[in-house]
Design a protein around this motif. Structure first.
Motif, PDB file in Angstrom:
ATOM      1  N   THR A 299       0.971  -1.322   0.033  1.00  0.00           N
ATOM      2  CA  THR A 299       0.011  -0.078  -0.057  1.00  0.00           C
ATOM      3  C   THR A 299       0.848   1.444  -0.071  1.00  0.00           C
ATOM      4  O   THR A 299       1.905   1.061   0.407  1.00  0.00           O
ATOM      5  CB  THR A 299      -0.863  -0.133   1.257  1.00  0.00           C
ATOM      6  OG1 THR A 299      -1.851   1.264   1.237  1.00  0.00           O
ATOM      7  CG2 THR A 299      -0.085   0.207   2.641  1.00  0.00           C
ATOM      8  N   THR A 305      -1.679   1.003   5.839  1.00  0.00           N
ATOM      9  CA  THR A 305      -0.685   0.320   6.715  1.00  0.00           C
ATOM     10  C   THR A 305      -1.311   0.108   7.905  1.00  0.00           C
ATOM     11  O   THR A 305      -1.250  -0.961   8.712  1.00  0.00           O
ATOM     12  CB  THR A 305       0.298   1.511   6.992  1.00  0.00           C
ATOM     13  OG1 THR A 305       0.706   1.711   5.624  1.00  0.00           O
ATOM     14  CG2 THR A 305       1.353   0.979   7.713  1.00  0.00           C
ATOM     15  N   PHE A 315       3.101  -7.064   5.277  1.00  0.00           N
ATOM     16  CA  PHE A 315       2.841  -5.568   4.400  1.00  0.00           C
ATOM     17  C   PHE A 315       4.246  -5.084   4.089  1.00  0.00           C
ATOM     18  O   PHE A 315       5.043  -5.134   4.833  1.00  0.00           O
ATOM     19  CB  PHE A 315       1.655  -4.789   5.129  1.00  0.00           C
ATOM     20  CG  PHE A 315       2.399  -3.902   6.306  1.00  0.00           C
ATOM     21  CD1 PHE A 315       3.033  -2.783   6.046  1.00  0.00           C
ATOM     22  CD2 PHE A 315       2.398  -4.584   7.607  1.00  0.00           C
ATOM     23  CE1 PHE A 315       3.544  -1.996   6.962  1.00  0.00           C
ATOM     24  CE2 PHE A 315       3.101  -4.204   8.503  1.00  0.00           C
ATOM     25  CZ  PHE A 315       3.803  -2.619   8.346  1.00  0.00           C
ATOM     26  N   HIS A 316       4.071  -4.441   2.924  1.00  0.00           N
ATOM     27  CA  HIS A 316       4.758  -3.139   2.885  1.00  0.00           C
ATOM     28  C   HIS A 316       4.153  -2.105   2.655  1.00  0.00           C
ATOM     29  O   HIS A 316       3.244  -1.968   1.935  1.00  0.00           O
ATOM     30  CB  HIS A 316       5.914  -3.568   1.472  1.00  0.00           C
ATOM     31  CG  HIS A 316       7.088  -4.512   1.761  1.00  0.00           C
ATOM     32  ND1 HIS A 316       8.060  -4.473   2.874  1.00  0.00           N
ATOM     33  CD2 HIS A 316       7.066  -5.841   1.629  1.00  0.00           C
ATOM     34  CE1 HIS A 316       8.892  -5.256   2.771  1.00  0.00           C
ATOM     35  NE2 HIS A 316       8.149  -6.206   2.150  1.00  0.00           N
ATOM     36  N   SER A 317       4.687  -0.892   3.217  1.00  0.00           N
ATOM     37  CA  SER A 317       4.073   0.514   3.026  1.00  0.00           C
ATOM     38  C   SER A 317       5.248   1.236   2.021  1.00  0.00           C
ATOM     39  O   SER A 317       6.448   1.411   2.420  1.00  0.00           O
ATOM     40  CB  SER A 317       4.023   1.171   4.259  1.00  0.00           C
ATOM     41  OG  SER A 317       3.489   2.474   4.085  1.00  0.00           O
ATOM     42  N   SER A 326       5.339  11.788   4.163  1.00  0.00           N
ATOM     43  CA  SER A 326       5.029  10.335   4.675  1.00  0.00           C
ATOM     44  C   SER A 326       5.391  10.251   6.253  1.00  0.00           C
ATOM     45  O   SER A 326       5.466   9.296   6.655  1.00  0.00           O
ATOM     46  CB  SER A 326       6.337   9.672   3.867  1.00  0.00           C
ATOM     47  OG  SER A 326       7.596   9.982   4.264  1.00  0.00           O
ATOM     48  N   GLN A 329       2.966   7.501   7.907  1.00  0.00           N
ATOM     49  CA  GLN A 329       3.576   6.225   7.926  1.00  0.00           C
ATOM     50  C   GLN A 329       4.792   6.088   8.994  1.00  0.00           C
ATOM     51  O   GLN A 329       4.743   5.032   9.468  1.00  0.00           O
ATOM     52  CB  GLN A 329       3.816   5.628   6.906  1.00  0.00           C
ATOM     53  CG  GLN A 329       2.583   5.411   5.768  1.00  0.00           C
ATOM     54  CD  GLN A 329       2.195   6.717   4.918  1.00  0.00           C
ATOM     55  OE1 GLN A 329       2.394   7.692   5.641  1.00  0.00           O
ATOM     56  NE2 GLN A 329       1.915   6.407   3.720  1.00  0.00           N
ATOM     57  N   LEU A 333       5.016   3.367  12.156  1.00  0.00           N
ATOM     58  CA  LEU A 333       5.734   2.162  12.211  1.00  0.00           C
ATOM     59  C   LEU A 333       6.756   2.349  13.157  1.00  0.00           C
ATOM     60  O   LEU A 333       7.180   1.306  13.568  1.00  0.00           O
ATOM     61  CB  LEU A 333       6.443   2.110  10.738  1.00  0.00           C
ATOM     62  CG  LEU A 333       5.268   1.708   9.649  1.00  0.00           C
ATOM     63  CD1 LEU A 333       5.725   1.890   8.127  1.00  0.00           C
ATOM     64  CD2 LEU A 333       4.570   0.571   9.947  1.00  0.00           C
ATOM     65  N   ARG A 341       9.282  -1.802   7.234  1.00  0.00           N
ATOM     66  CA  ARG A 341       8.411  -2.107   6.193  1.00  0.00           C
ATOM     67  C   ARG A 341       8.084  -0.954   5.194  1.00  0.00           C
ATOM     68  O   ARG A 341       7.473  -0.999   4.334  1.00  0.00           O
ATOM     69  CB  ARG A 341       7.101  -2.739   7.047  1.00  0.00           C
ATOM     70  CG  ARG A 341       7.235  -3.765   7.762  1.00  0.00           C
ATOM     71  CD  ARG A 341       7.277  -5.114   6.892  1.00  0.00           C
ATOM     72  NE  ARG A 341       7.771  -6.268   7.476  1.00  0.00           N
ATOM     73  CZ  ARG A 341       7.720  -7.444   7.064  1.00  0.00           C
ATOM     74  NH1 ARG A 341       7.077  -7.610   6.027  1.00  0.00           N
ATOM     75  NH2 ARG A 341       8.536  -8.252   7.591  1.00  0.00           N
ATOM     76  N   LEU A 342       8.664   0.295   5.861  1.00  0.00           N
ATOM     77  CA  LEU A 342       8.615   1.452   4.928  1.00  0.00           C
ATOM     78  C   LEU A 342       9.472   1.456   3.816  1.00  0.00           C
ATOM     79  O   LEU A 342      10.828   1.643   4.242  1.00  0.00           O
ATOM     80  CB  LEU A 342       8.569   2.740   5.803  1.00  0.00           C
ATOM     81  CG  LEU A 342       8.362   4.037   5.077  1.00  0.00           C
ATOM     82  CD1 LEU A 342       6.440   3.951   4.739  1.00  0.00           C
ATOM     83  CD2 LEU A 342       8.453   5.019   6.125  1.00  0.00           C
TER      84      LEU A 342
END
Length: 389
Positions: A299, A305, A315-317, A326, A329, A333, A341-342
């Protein structure tokens, strides 16, 4: 005051054809109700809503640049054309959004800011809600979201508010200070917002808090989710901000899992992505169901997220090229210890999907942050910050 609690009027962004906005509004009203308060959204539609009526009082705090005026016009024209091209999907989606909003307590409709100033709802406490309510680039007045329609002495609080930027234009700082100084306490969604509050209004008690959607757990959201039409297994893509670079990552992950790629579109007018099942007509309940049943999530969205975290999905953001805000996020995180994951869009095509997450540790951090956020909200409503030094 309502029996056993306070009457709370919430000023926030909703009715704007956006999953995150509707779900955060629902969550905040739901949580306040569970705390014993009578919470209602102040039904002042977002300026992009068809129910909104623009007047002279609705002029934006920062005049839109010619470029942003063109962008607003293009977006409106695109929506109009899209409704003709994909009318049935748009109608189904609009109906699903409207049905979901029926479950959120609201005041009477204030279609103009003039009406809100003339006869504001009567509540014990007024609460600026979450989302980018204080973003200076908004295309209409920010006064409703600063509760600037209330008489002096009215109780003003904020929970989950976001500036949407790390720094304000110098021309609006004095006005922001004047508005913010009237708050008893402010809960900001991002660390950058806390820092900005510290510079603008250091006397106002401020804390970083979770987005309202994170105050409900997975079971709370599953109770209002719809079962998805998509057959499992699938990798869910929610690219609210377009990022073509995420698609190689999503397809590689789907291939690894023997799954299809399902995409929930940010609007019913989004161009279809080949090789994916493109879902254009999902309402908020169907959106939740898609996340709850996904095998993995890719996403570009903050709330994408959020729901990957809440439902425990790998997941991956992805941060799209050129995206400057950003911080949402990043803050989230960092809170749960999943900064890895970002990823930047430029790095996404070469990124190997990572499924392993220590969900026990994540849930522990999330529960601690949830308890702190609920504690802040409870203390603020009870007047615990009113005489803070």
């Amino acid at each position: 005051m309502c029996q056993g609690g306070l009457s709370v009027g919430i000023a926030t962004i909703f009715d704007c054809d956006n999953y995150g906005a509707e779900l955060q509004a629902y969550a905040l009203a739901r949580v306040l109700g569970a705390m014993g308060h009578e919470a209602r959204l102040i039904d002042y539609p977002f300026y992009k809503s068809p129910r909104f009526r623009r007047t002279a009082l609705a002029a934006p705090v920062v005049p839109l640049s010619p470029l942003n005026q063109v962008k607003e016009w293009v977006a409106a024209a695109r929506r109009a054309v899209g409704r003709r091209v994909r009318g049935e999907a748009a109608r189904r989606r609009d109906g699903a959004f409207a049905a979901f909003r029926e479950g959120i307590p609201r005041t009477r409709l204030y279609a103009t800011f003039d009406a809100l100033v003339a006869e504001p709802p009567c509540c014990d406490v007024y609460l600026t809600g979450s989302d980018q309510v204080w973003n200076p680039r908004m295309g209409a007045t920010l006064r409703p979201y600063f509760l600037d329609f209330l008489p002096e002495g009215a109780r003003r609080l904020a929970y989950g508010a976001s500036f949407g930027v790390g720094a304000l234009p110098a021309a609006v700082e004095a006005q922001y200070r004047q508005w913010l100084a009237r708050y008893e306490a402010v809960g900001c969604r991002e660390a950058s917002g806390v820092a900005l509050m510290g510079r603008l209004c250091p006397a106002v008690p401020t804390a970083q808090v979770l987005d309202p959607t994170l105050l409900l757990d997975a079971a709370g959201w599953e109770a209002v989710a719809e079962a998805p039409r998509a057959a499992a297994p699938y990798v869910l893509v929610y690219d609210l901000v377009a990022a073509p670079g995420l698609w190689p990552l999503a397809r590689r992950w789907a291939q690894t899992l023997g799954a299809q790629v399902v995409r929930v579109c940010g609007t019913p007018f989004d161009r279809a992505r080949p090789g994916a099942l493109n879902i254009r007509d999902a309402g908020p309940a169907a959106f939740l169901g898609l996340f709850a049943n996904a095998s993995a999530v890719v996403t570009t969205s903050f709330h994408g997220t959020v729901f990957a975290l809440l439902f425990g999905k790998p997941f991956h953001s992805v941060i799209p090229r050129g995206m400057a805000n950003s911080g949402r996020q990043r803050s989230l995180l960092a809170t749960v210890g999943l900064e890895d994951r970002l990823i930047a869009e430029a790095d996404a095509p070469g990124t190997a999907p990572k499924a392993a997450i220590d969900w026990g540790a994540v849930r522990g951090r999330l529960e601690a942050a949830r308890a702190a956020s609920l504690g802040f909200l409870s203390t603020a409503l009870e007047g615990g910050f009113r005489h803070a030094p």
